[in-house]
Design a protein around this motif. Structure first.
Motif, PDB file in Angstrom:
ATOM      1  N   ARG A   1       0.874  -1.179   0.000  1.00  0.00           N
ATOM      2  CA  ARG A   1       0.000   0.000   0.000  1.00  0.00           C
ATOM      3  C   ARG A   1       0.904   1.220   0.000  1.00  0.00           C
ATOM      4  NH1 ARG A   1      -5.385   1.401   1.801  1.00  0.00           N
ATOM      5  NH2 ARG A   1      -5.373   3.419   2.841  1.00  0.00           N
TER       6      ARG A   1
ATOM      7  N   THR B   1       1.246   5.665  -1.400  1.00  0.00           N
ATOM      8  CA  THR B   1       0.579   6.898  -1.799  1.00  0.00           C
ATOM      9  C   THR B   1       1.364   7.544  -2.928  1.00  0.00           C
ATOM     10  OG1 THR B   1      -0.222   7.212   0.460  1.00  0.00           O
ATOM     11  CG2 THR B   1      -0.267   9.142  -0.993  1.00  0.00           C
ATOM     12  N   ARG B   2       0.661   7.851  -4.004  1.00  0.00           N
ATOM     13  CA  ARG B   2       1.306   8.501  -5.156  1.00  0.00           C
ATOM     14  C   ARG B   2       1.755   9.904  -4.771  1.00  0.00           C
ATOM     15  NH1 ARG B   2       0.313   7.626 -10.731  1.00  0.00           N
ATOM     16  NH2 ARG B   2      -0.042   9.858 -10.818  1.00  0.00           N
TER      17      ARG B   2
ATOM     18  N   ASP C   1      -0.280  12.810  -6.994  1.00  0.00           N
ATOM     19  CA  ASP C   1      -1.655  13.268  -6.730  1.00  0.00           C
ATOM     20  C   ASP C   1      -2.213  12.854  -5.371  1.00  0.00           C
ATOM     21  OD1 ASP C   1      -2.243  10.567  -7.019  1.00  0.00           O
ATOM     22  OD2 ASP C   1      -3.295  10.807  -8.925  1.00  0.00           O
ATOM     23  N   GLY C   2      -1.428  12.166  -4.559  1.00  0.00           N
ATOM     24  CA  GLY C   2      -1.876  11.789  -3.221  1.00  0.00           C
ATOM     25  C   GLY C   2      -2.823  10.612  -3.154  1.00  0.00           C
ATOM     26  N   SER C   3      -3.107   9.983  -4.290  1.00  0.00           N
ATOM     27  CA  SER C   3      -4.018   8.829  -4.253  1.00  0.00           C
ATOM     28  C   SER C   3      -3.312   7.623  -3.629  1.00  0.00           C
ATOM     29  CB  SER C   3      -4.542   8.493  -5.654  1.00  0.00           C
ATOM     30  OG  SER C   3      -3.500   8.112  -6.511  1.00  0.00           O
ATOM     31  N   VAL C   4      -4.107   6.803  -2.958  1.00  0.00           N
ATOM     32  CA  VAL C   4      -3.581   5.621  -2.290  1.00  0.00           C
ATOM     33  C   VAL C   4      -3.786   4.409  -3.204  1.00  0.00           C
ATOM     34  CG1 VAL C   4      -3.796   4.112  -0.271  1.00  0.00           C
ATOM     35  CG2 VAL C   4      -4.020   6.600  -0.024  1.00  0.00           C
ATOM     36  N   VAL C   5      -2.737   3.631  -3.337  1.00  0.00           N
ATOM     37  CA  VAL C   5      -2.744   2.458  -4.211  1.00  0.00           C
ATOM     38  C   VAL C   5      -2.406   1.236  -3.368  1.00  0.00           C
ATOM     39  CG1 VAL C   5      -1.623   1.363  -6.204  1.00  0.00           C
ATOM     40  CG2 VAL C   5      -1.951   3.852  -6.170  1.00  0.00           C
TER      41      VAL C   5
END
Length: 170
Positions: A109, A111-112, A115-119
């Motif tokens: 897990r 965080t990009r 853009d701050g999105s969680v993957v």
């Protein structure tokens, strides 16, 4: 899967070494010249690669990700960047060598930065991206070297495999 990613960690270090050696043939003005690449220059592109590798290695280790822009020039000259690159490649190779197939199949897990999105994805998929990202930007530098009049080295995976004895016999 472990052997596959160990091969790519070795290939990554080998290709970076060859590419940096070719870049060292440039004078500083040519090395830093704006060439229309995504990160502008050879210098900008190589800095981007080390920035992103530091981000990825922190993610892989479960450490705090460095707070840095993806286009930051954290090194001002090729010699210093080259020494750091060697260190980063060794650290990545060591980390990958310690992974098990079970860990590779498990989730990561992250965080990009962009853009701050969680993957959340399997660790193997994140490593595949890391090594593909390196190849993508090394290819840009390869082309920029040609534009600068330097004969770029072969970075083909089979050349590495043959040189390292991985999967080749004659």
């Amino acid at each position: 899967m472990r052997a596959y990613f160990q091969m790519f960690a070795g290939y990554n270090a080998w290709a970076n070494h060859r590419l940096h050696a070719a870049c060292s043939l440039l004078d500083e003005a040519d090395y830093k010249a704006e060439r229309g690449a995504f990160f502008g220059s050879i210098h900008g592109t190589l800095n981007h690669l080390i920035v992103t590798d530091r981000v990825w290695l922190a993610r892989l280790r479960g450490e705090t990700v460095p707070s840095v822009q993806l286009d930051a020039a954290i090194f001002n000259d090729l010699a210093t960047l080259r020494a750091a690159r060697t260190h980063e490649d060794a650290a990545l190779s060591t980390h990958v060598a310690g992974l098990t197939d079970a860990q590779l199949a498990g989730p990561l897990r992250w965080t990009r930065v962009a853009d701050g999105s969680v993957v959340t994805q399997p660790l193997w998929a994140a490593l595949a991206h890391l090594f593909n990202h390196q190849t993508h930007h090394r290819a840009q530098v390869h082309g920029l070297l040609s534009q600068a009049g330097i004969d770029p080295p072969s970075l083909d995976l089979p050349v590495f495999q043959k040189a390292s004895g991985l999967g080749f016999s004659e």
